[in-house]
Structures are given as structure tokens and as C-alpha cells.
Write a protein that holds these residues in place. Structure first.
Motif, short mmCIF file in Angstrom:
data_model
loop_
_atom_site.label_atom_id
_atom_site.label_comp_id
_atom_site.label_asym_id
_atom_site.label_seq_id
_atom_site.Cartn_x
_atom_site.Cartn_y
_atom_site.Cartn_z
N ALA A 107 46.70 -35.73 35.04
CA ALA A 107 47.35 -36.37 33.89
C ALA A 107 46.67 -37.67 33.50
CB ALA A 107 48.84 -36.61 34.16
N ARG A 108 45.34 -37.63 33.44
CA ARG A 108 44.57 -38.80 33.03
C ARG A 108 43.18 -38.34 32.59
NH1 ARG A 108 40.85 -39.71 36.93
NH2 ARG A 108 41.30 -38.98 39.06
N PHE A 109 42.48 -39.21 31.89
CA PHE A 109 41.12 -38.90 31.50
C PHE A 109 40.20 -39.02 32.70
CE2 PHE A 109 42.77 -39.91 27.25
CZ PHE A 109 42.30 -38.81 26.55
N ALA A 110 39.20 -38.15 32.76
CA ALA A 110 38.27 -38.10 33.89
C ALA A 110 36.87 -38.47 33.43
CB ALA A 110 38.31 -36.71 34.51
N GLU A 111 35.89 -37.65 33.77
CA GLU A 111 34.49 -38.01 33.54
C GLU A 111 34.11 -37.96 32.05
OE1 GLU A 111 34.33 -33.50 33.90
OE2 GLU A 111 35.55 -35.17 34.64
N ARG A 112 33.04 -38.65 31.74
CA ARG A 112 32.49 -38.61 30.38
C ARG A 112 31.57 -37.40 30.24
NH1 ARG A 112 33.33 -42.92 27.22
NH2 ARG A 112 34.16 -44.81 28.20
N ILE A 113 31.70 -36.72 29.11
CA ILE A 113 30.89 -35.54 28.80
C ILE A 113 29.96 -35.90 27.64
CG2 ILE A 113 30.88 -33.13 28.14
CD1 ILE A 113 32.26 -33.63 30.80
N ARG A 114 28.67 -35.79 27.88
CA ARG A 114 27.69 -36.08 26.83
C ARG A 114 27.56 -34.88 25.92
NH1 ARG A 114 22.14 -35.73 25.73
NH2 ARG A 114 21.26 -37.60 24.73
#
Length: 217
Positions: A107-114
Motif C-alpha cells: 500500500a505504498r509506492f515502490a521503485e522507479r520505473i524508467r
């Protein structure tokens, strides 16, 4: 979509992919494809089939699921400005974008996706073909299926404990589609519960209504 005769036609992802590649890019250098429709209709399967064929034919293709962009169950519509700022606006300029993937279990944002600048960007998910992006879509698709079947699929996929969330989600997406008139403006209406034999990895069932461009049954 209510009333009117309906016609169906089995079509091939290979032909649709060729059409996309031959069509002009409208999001800067990118051909943007939106695969929209209610939850459980079959959007993910359709997008996967189209993406696979595009890549097999040599088109640099990126696929994004709106479920990865939402900030939880209450973000069905509101995520778009963030998506436009972080991804679409960059691609319009021929620059790579990026987004934070939402982790539904945590229930939270995780890794960044390029997001590299692709030849084709396939965006799959509810509200992906909304009115604000229509002028920049190379192809817009709306997948339909009966409500009871969509709910059954959703419960099988997500678990029976999420039924209250799914029922509320169904109501919200119905309100969005009615206000946005999404199905009336798409290029392609697809039956996500076909009653004729076909190969779902290679084919899909186009559904149209007499006297109209498209719509939801």
C-alpha cells in the motif's frame, strides 16, 4: 450501449499491429495506444497480445499498466496529471520518462520505473483512453464484458476479501465512462467474453453496433 443490431468480426493482432506502425505518431515521436474498459473485461490479455506482436515485428514497444500508477483504490481518475507530467510530457519532447510503481501489497509506492522513448507506448487500464488524451492517441480500444463475469474474474484474480473494493470500483468506473463517453469515441470496440472460437493469443473479436461507431453493451 443499449439497443441496435450488433455485428462481430474476428480480427488478428498481426493486422492491428501493422496498422499501428503505419499510422502517424501523435504524442511527439511516439504512437500511443490506449486499451481501456471496465475492470475484468480482458484489457490485460488484449494489451499483452498486441504488445507481443508489435515487438515480434520489430517495433520498440513499452507497455504500462495504470494499476501501477494509482495511489491505491481511490486514485482511478486522479493519477493522470502525475502520469502526464512524469511520463507523457517527457515522451512528447522525445525524452525518457519515469514513474513510481505502486505496490498494492505494501500500500505504498515502490521503485522507479524508467520509460525509454519507444516507437509504440501501450497504456492499459481504466481511464487510459479518457477525453484529455484522445487527440494524441494513435489507437484507442475499449474492451467489454458482462458485469457478472467481470466481477467473477476480479474475485478470482484478487481474492474474495476484496469484493467490497471491487463493487465500489465498478460503480466509480461506470460513472467515469458515462461522463467521459469513452466507448463512443474509441477506434476499436472488443468483446472480452467472445462466444465464438478464436485463438486469444493471436485473435480478438471486434464488436460494433449498427448506426454507431462503438459503445458498451
Amino acid at each position: 450501449m443499449e439497443g441496435g443490431e450488433r455485428s462481430v468480426c474476428i480480427e488478428r493482432f498481426a493486422d492491428l499491429a501493422a496498422q499501428v506502425v503505419k499510422s502517424p505518431a501523435k504524442l511527439g515521436p511516439v504512437r500511443l495506444v490506449a486499451v481501456d474498459g471496465p475492470s475484468g473485461a480482458g484489457k490485460t490479455m488484449f494489451a499483452a497480445g498486441l504488445t507481443r506482436v508489435l515487438r515480434a515485428n520489430g517495433a520498440a514497444t513499452v507497455e504500462i499498466h495504470t494499476d501501477d500508477l494509482l495511489d491505491g483504490w481511490d486514485d482511478m481518475v486522479g493519477f493522470w496529471p502525475r502520469f502526464d507530467r512524469d511520463v507523457l510530457e517527457k515522451l512528447r519532447k522525445g525524452q525518457p520518462g519515469e514513474y513510481r510503481r505502486y505496490d498494492w501489497h505494501a500500500a505504498r509506492f515502490a521503485e522507479r520505473i524508467r520509460v525509454p522513448v519507444p516507437e509504440v507506448l501501450v497504456v492499459e487500464g481504466v481511464t487510459s483512453a479518457r477525453a484529455v488524451i484522445r487527440p494524441e492517441l494513435t489507437l484507442s480500444v475499449f474492451i467489454t464484458a458482462p458485469r457478472h463475469l467481470r466481477l467473477a474474474r476480479g474475485l478470482e484474480r484478487d481474492g474474495a476479501h476484496l469484493e467490497p473494493h471491487l463493487v465500489r470500483w465498478f460503480a466509480e468506473e461506470e460513472g467515469h465512462f458515462a461522463a467521459d463517453r469513452t466507448a463512443d469515441h474509441v477506434d476499436l470496440l472488443v468483446d472480452g467474453a467472445p462466444d465464438v472460437p478464436l485463438d486469444p493469443g493471436e485473435q480478438y473479436l471486434r464488436r460494433t453496433a449498427a448506426g454507431g461507431r462503438s459503445g458498451e453493451r
